[in-house]
Design an enzyme around this catalytic site. Structure first.
Site, PDB file in Angstrom:
ATOM      1  N   ASN A  83      -7.043  13.351   0.079  1.00 41.34           N
ATOM      2  CA  ASN A  83      -8.256  13.276  -0.716  1.00 41.34           C
ATOM      3  C   ASN A  83      -9.059  12.018  -0.368  1.00 41.34           C
ATOM      4  O   ASN A  83      -8.675  11.253   0.516  1.00 41.34           O
ATOM      5  CB  ASN A  83      -7.902  13.325  -2.206  1.00 41.34           C
ATOM      6  CG  ASN A  83      -8.931  14.078  -3.019  1.00 41.34           C
ATOM      7  OD1 ASN A  83     -10.131  13.976  -2.765  1.00 41.34           O
ATOM      8  ND2 ASN A  83      -8.466  14.833  -4.002  1.00 41.34           N
ATOM      9  N   HIS A 113       3.260  -8.589   8.248  1.00 44.57           N
ATOM     10  CA  HIS A 113       3.093  -9.899   8.883  1.00 44.57           C
ATOM     11  C   HIS A 113       4.345 -10.736   8.660  1.00 44.57           C
ATOM     12  O   HIS A 113       5.055 -10.546   7.672  1.00 44.57           O
ATOM     13  CB  HIS A 113       1.866 -10.617   8.302  1.00 44.57           C
ATOM     14  CG  HIS A 113       0.597  -9.866   8.517  1.00 44.57           C
ATOM     15  ND1 HIS A 113      -0.119  -9.942   9.686  1.00 44.57           N
ATOM     16  CD2 HIS A 113      -0.072  -8.999   7.725  1.00 44.57           C
ATOM     17  CE1 HIS A 113      -1.180  -9.159   9.600  1.00 44.57           C
ATOM     18  NE2 HIS A 113      -1.172  -8.570   8.416  1.00 44.57           N
ATOM     19  N   GLY A 140      -2.732   9.317  -7.007  1.00 43.24           N
ATOM     20  CA  GLY A 140      -3.863   8.425  -6.778  1.00 43.24           C
ATOM     21  C   GLY A 140      -3.529   6.951  -6.888  1.00 43.24           C
ATOM     22  O   GLY A 140      -2.743   6.541  -7.741  1.00 43.24           O
ATOM     23  N   THR A 163       8.237   0.404  -2.376  1.00 41.01           N
ATOM     24  CA  THR A 163       8.735  -0.675  -1.517  1.00 41.01           C
ATOM     25  C   THR A 163      10.069  -0.349  -0.868  1.00 41.01           C
ATOM     26  O   THR A 163      10.540  -1.109  -0.034  1.00 41.01           O
ATOM     27  CB  THR A 163       8.895  -1.975  -2.325  1.00 41.01           C
ATOM     28  OG1 THR A 163       9.833  -1.743  -3.388  1.00 41.01           O
ATOM     29  CG2 THR A 163       7.562  -2.433  -2.901  1.00 41.01           C
TER      30      THR A 163
END
Length: 183
Positions: A83, A113, A140, A163
């Protein structure tokens, strides 16, 4: 090893390498064209996405605005839908199975990083691949972080920050995401 080979193998690499710069420019030009191509021209949009992505299934749909880093490291299965406002930073491979739905404003990020400040200041980067199984729904504003694997039939609640990896048949949500229920 080239910087591209280092990047794809998860090692530290220099993003200012000329080959990588050219690849990112190609992706930006294709996404720019995609995002300016009318929804009334689905065949043209499909042609652009097929040129951008590493592979697609037969049936797929991506709403604009869509952005990615390289494009060629994205592989989606049949019946894929993304979407509005989807961002996929595909520094490493992103593999998404069949029958997957991506809600508005979802971020899928393989790029990361160094935590070492000297390496980070030197401009080094690295990436970890992301795999999303079949029949998944990402809600969303969810964020999928580097190195995550989601099994089949996973539902990610809106706003979740994923995570770590999860197996099949679960609803996950929260920050950091945890199992809310088993399907």
């Amino acid at each position: 090893m080239t910087e591209k080979e280092k990047m794809l193998s998860g090692e530290y690499y220099d993003p200012d390498d000329s080959e990588l710069i050219a690849m990112r420019l190609r992706a930006r030009l294709l996404t720019e064209t995609l995002n300016q191509t009318s929804a009334e021209k689905p065949e043209e949009r499909h042609r652009i996405i097929r040129a951008l992505f590493g592979s697609t299934g037969k049936v797929f749909h991506i709403e604009s605005v869509f952005n990615c880093e390289y494009g060629k490291n994205i592989h989606v299965g049949d019946n894929f839908f993304a979407n509005f406002g989807c961002v996929i930073l595909d520094v490493a491979e992103v593999r998404i199975g069949r029958d997957c739905l991506i809600a508005p404003q979802v971020g899928i990020y393989t790029a990361t990083h160094p935590t070492d400040p000297k390496k980070r200041a030197a401009g080094l980067e690295y990436a970890k691949p992301i795999t999303i199984g079949d029949n998944c729904w990402i809600g969303g504003h969810a964020t999928i972080n580097p190195g995550v694997t989601l099994g089949n039939n996973v539902v990610v609640a809106s706003g979740a920050v994923v995570t770590k990896s999860f197996g099949d048949n679960v609803v996950i949500g929260g920050n950091p995401a945890r199992i809310l229920k088993t399907i």
